[in-house]
Design a protein around this motif. Sequence first.
Motif, short mmCIF file in Angstrom:
data_model
loop_
_atom_site.label_atom_id
_atom_site.label_comp_id
_atom_site.label_asym_id
_atom_site.label_seq_id
_atom_site.Cartn_x
_atom_site.Cartn_y
_atom_site.Cartn_z
N LEU A 41 7.61 -2.49 5.79
CA LEU A 41 6.31 -2.61 5.12
C LEU A 41 6.22 -1.56 4.02
CD1 LEU A 41 4.10 -2.78 8.36
CD2 LEU A 41 5.02 -4.70 7.05
N ASN A 43 3.95 0.10 2.10
CA ASN A 43 2.50 0.30 2.09
C ASN A 43 2.04 1.13 0.89
OD1 ASN A 43 3.25 0.43 5.33
ND2 ASN A 43 1.45 -0.79 4.83
N THR A 94 0.28 -6.89 2.49
CA THR A 94 0.38 -6.70 3.94
C THR A 94 -0.93 -7.11 4.59
OG1 THR A 94 -0.26 -4.41 3.56
CG2 THR A 94 2.07 -4.82 3.98
N HIS A 96 -3.24 -5.93 7.74
CA HIS A 96 -3.53 -5.01 8.84
C HIS A 96 -4.46 -5.79 9.77
CE1 HIS A 96 -4.69 -0.56 9.91
NE2 HIS A 96 -4.17 -1.21 10.92
N ASP A 144 -3.82 -6.25 1.78
CA ASP A 144 -3.62 -5.29 0.69
C ASP A 144 -2.56 -5.85 -0.25
OD1 ASP A 144 -3.08 -3.24 -1.04
OD2 ASP A 144 -3.21 -1.67 0.49
N ALA A 147 0.80 -4.01 -1.63
CA ALA A 147 1.94 -3.73 -0.75
C ALA A 147 2.90 -4.91 -0.71
CB ALA A 147 1.41 -3.42 0.64
N ARG A 331 5.04 6.12 7.47
CA ARG A 331 4.88 5.48 6.15
C ARG A 331 5.87 6.09 5.16
NH1 ARG A 331 -0.01 2.85 5.29
NH2 ARG A 331 -0.47 1.74 7.21
#
Length: 389
Positions: A41, A43, A94, A96, A144, A147, A331
Motif C-alpha cells: 500500500l 499510502n 486505497t 481504509h 484516498d 495512494a 508506512r
Amino acid sequence: MIGGGYTGLSAARSAAGQGAEVVVLEAGRVGHGGSGRNVGLVNAGLWLPPDDVAARLGPEAGEALNATLAAAPGHVFDLIDRYGIACEPRRAGTLHLAHAAKGLADLRRRAAQAQARGAHVALLDADETARRTGSPEFHGALHDPRAGTIQPLAYARGLARAATEAGARIFEQSAVIGADHHAGHWVLRTAAGKLRAPRLLVATNAYHRPVEGPEPPEMPVVRFFQIATEPLGDNIAGDILPGGEGAWDTGLIMTALRRDASGRVILGGMGAGGPVHEGWARRKLSRLFPRLAQAPIAHVWSGRIAMTGDHLPRILRLGPRALAVYGYSGRGIAPGTAFGAAAAEALLSDDAGHLPIPIADSHSEALATLRTLGVEAAARSVHLMSARL
Ligand SMILES: Cc1cc2nc3c(=O)[nH]c(=O)nc-3n(C[C@H](O)[C@H](O)[C@H](O)COP(=O)(O)OP(=O)(O)OC[C@H]3O[C@@H](n4cnc5c(N)ncnc54)[C@H](O)[C@@H]3O)c2cc1C
C-alpha cells in the motif's frame, strides 16, 4: 549506506544521481527486509492521523511532514514511470475499511483532517464499500485517491537498478559488523573487508543486525504475516476489489487485503505466522468471501515492522556525518522513499534544513522487547478467539 531496502536504495539513487560515489552494503539480498515483504500500500501519510502529527511535532514541523507525505506517493509513482520499474503499479487509491461502527467514526475524523488539508478523500457508505470490496462485512470506508499499490519486492529491485544505473555499487551478502570514525572517515567492517566513507547512512530499520559502534536503538517490533491464494480468475474473484484499490481495516489487530495483477487474493494480519494466525487468516478469507473457503493458498510469509512509541519516524544523528533513518511504523513505501532521498541530500550538503522531520540527537524506546511480545500475544489471543465465534 547500510541496508538495501527502500530507505537505503532511495538514498543511494539520489546521492549517486548527484555525482556522489555511493556504496550500499546489504546483509542479505536487496529487499530482504520490510521492503520485500510488505502489503504494497503506497499510502499518503503515516498511520498517525495528520492532526496528531502536527500536535506531536508542533504546527510548523508537523504540517511540513504532512505535506511531504501527502506528495510522497506521487514521487513513488513518478520514479516507477521514470525508471520503467515493472512492479505492478496501480494508482487506484486505497480503502481504509471500517471493521465496526467505532471504526467508521475514526474514518470520519480522518476524512475531515485530510479534507482540511486539501485532499480529495471520500467517505463511502456500507453499500458502496460492499461494491468496492466484494464483501458486505464492512461499515464503510475512506477512499484516498492519492495512494495506490505496488508489488513491493519488485519496487525495491527496481530502485536498486535505478541506483546502480546512476553509479551506485550495491554489495549483497555483506553484513556490516562494525563502524568506527577515524580522522574524518567512517571505517565499516564486514566479514570480508573494510570500507572507508566520509558519510554514513544506516537504513537497517526493523531488520537491523548488530554493528559494533554507534547503533540505532532497539525498537519494538510488530510482526505481520500474509497469505496469498493461487491466481484466481475473474469468474471467481473478479468482484473482489474490482477497482484495484489496496485495503486495510480499522481493527486494532488489523487486516489488510489486496488483489495482485495475476489475480491472487492477498490477505494479511498482525502476528508472526504459524497455525494460530494462519487458521485465523483462512477463516477471515472465508467470512469475507465465502466462495474462497477452499481456495488453494500458494504462499505464506511474514515480516517485521519497527514501531516507535509515538508512531513518528526518526532521523537520528549517530555521529559526525552519520544518520540512521527508521521507525515508519508500518508506512514505509512512500515515506522510506522520501526520507532516504532527503537524508542523502542532508548528508551531501551538510544541511539538515530540508529534512522531512528534525534530526534527533538521541532516541530510546522503553521496554522494546516486552512491547514486541505484548503485541504478538494480543494478536494471538484475538486470532485464537475468532475460532470460537
Ligand atoms: C508485513 C509488512 C507489511 C507492511 N505493509 C506496508 C504497506 O502496505 N505500506 C507501507 O508503506 N509500508 C508497509 N510496511 C512497512 C515497510 O515495508 C517498511 O517500513 C519499509 O520497507 C522499510 O524500508 P527500509 O529500507 O527502511 O528497511 P528494510 O526494507 O527493512 O531494509 C533494511 C535492510 O537492512 C539490512 N541490514 C540490516 N542490518 C544490516 C547490517 N548490519 N549490514 C548490512 N545490511 C543490514 C537488512 O537485511 C534489510 O534488507 C510493511 C512492513 C511489513 C513487514
